[in-house]
Design a protein around this motif. Structure first.
Motif, short mmCIF file in Angstrom:
data_model
loop_
_atom_site.label_atom_id
_atom_site.label_comp_id
_atom_site.label_asym_id
_atom_site.label_seq_id
_atom_site.Cartn_x
_atom_site.Cartn_y
_atom_site.Cartn_z
N CYS A 22 0.84 -1.21 0.00
CA CYS A 22 0.00 0.00 0.00
C CYS A 22 0.87 1.25 0.00
CB CYS A 22 -0.92 0.00 1.22
SG CYS A 22 -2.17 -1.29 1.22
N ARG A 23 1.93 1.24 0.81
CA ARG A 23 2.83 2.40 0.89
C ARG A 23 3.53 2.64 -0.44
NH1 ARG A 23 7.46 0.64 3.86
NH2 ARG A 23 8.09 0.02 1.78
N CYS A 26 1.50 4.51 -3.03
CA CYS A 26 1.41 5.94 -2.75
C CYS A 26 2.70 6.68 -3.11
CB CYS A 26 1.13 6.18 -1.28
SG CYS A 26 -0.52 5.77 -0.77
N LEU A 27 3.82 6.01 -2.95
CA LEU A 27 5.11 6.68 -3.13
C LEU A 27 5.67 6.61 -4.55
CD1 LEU A 27 6.91 5.65 0.19
CD2 LEU A 27 5.72 7.79 -0.35
N CYS A 31 1.84 8.41 -9.23
CA CYS A 31 0.66 7.84 -8.57
C CYS A 31 -0.56 8.71 -8.91
CB CYS A 31 0.89 7.83 -7.06
SG CYS A 31 -0.49 7.22 -6.12
N GLU A 35 -5.38 5.87 -7.43
CA GLU A 35 -4.46 4.91 -6.80
C GLU A 35 -4.12 5.35 -5.38
OE1 GLU A 35 -1.81 3.11 -10.45
OE2 GLU A 35 -1.29 5.09 -9.65
N PHE A 36 -3.88 6.66 -5.20
CA PHE A 36 -3.55 7.18 -3.88
C PHE A 36 -4.70 6.96 -2.91
CE2 PHE A 36 -3.40 10.51 -0.67
CZ PHE A 36 -2.11 10.34 -0.18
N GLN A 37 -5.93 7.27 -3.33
CA GLN A 37 -7.09 7.09 -2.46
C GLN A 37 -7.31 5.62 -2.12
OE1 GLN A 37 -10.18 8.99 -4.69
NE2 GLN A 37 -9.70 11.02 -3.91
N SER A 39 -5.12 3.07 -2.18
CA SER A 39 -4.06 2.50 -1.34
C SER A 39 -4.09 3.08 0.06
CB SER A 39 -2.69 2.70 -1.98
OG SER A 39 -2.40 4.07 -2.12
N THR A 40 -4.46 4.35 0.21
CA THR A 40 -4.60 4.94 1.55
C THR A 40 -5.74 4.28 2.30
OG1 THR A 40 -3.74 7.04 0.73
CG2 THR A 40 -4.93 7.09 2.81
N TRP A 43 -4.63 0.75 3.30
CA TRP A 43 -3.69 0.80 4.42
C TRP A 43 -4.42 1.08 5.73
CZ3 TRP A 43 -2.65 4.91 7.67
CH2 TRP A 43 -1.64 4.67 8.60
#
Length: 95
Positions: A22-23, A26-27, A31, A35-37, A39-40, A43
């Protein structure tokens, strides 16, 4: 780690691998917002479920009003919880 279904136990190495995945999404350099939403959210869900040693059905029913601070710890109040002798109301956990 082998793939399994149902009520199989996840080892701490499995949790670490999922959280790292997941991290890493985001990194990554490009991204997307979606994808950010995603994976956040994944997590946060994973961390809450792991720390509460809880079933996913319990975590899915959590709402903001079920969370409160107790000093420097997060207090989580489950409106209903499945216990040894049936349903328990207002079970509080501090993590």
């Amino acid at each position: 780690m082998t793939v399994a279904e149902g009520k199989s136990v996840i080892a701490d190495t499995g949790y670490i691998a999922l959280a790292a995945g997941c991290r890493d999404i985001c990194l990554k350099p490009r991204c997307t917002a979606g994808e950010f939403q995603a994976s956040t959210f994944a997590w946060a869900w994973l961390t809450m479920q792991w720390n509460l040693v809880s079933r996913s059905v319990s975590v899915q029913d959590l709402q903001l009003e079920h969370l409160d601070w107790h000093g420097d710890a997060l207090k989580v109040c489950f409106a209903k919880s499945k216990g040894k002798f049936g349903m328990i109301k207002n079970k509080e956990l501090i993590i």
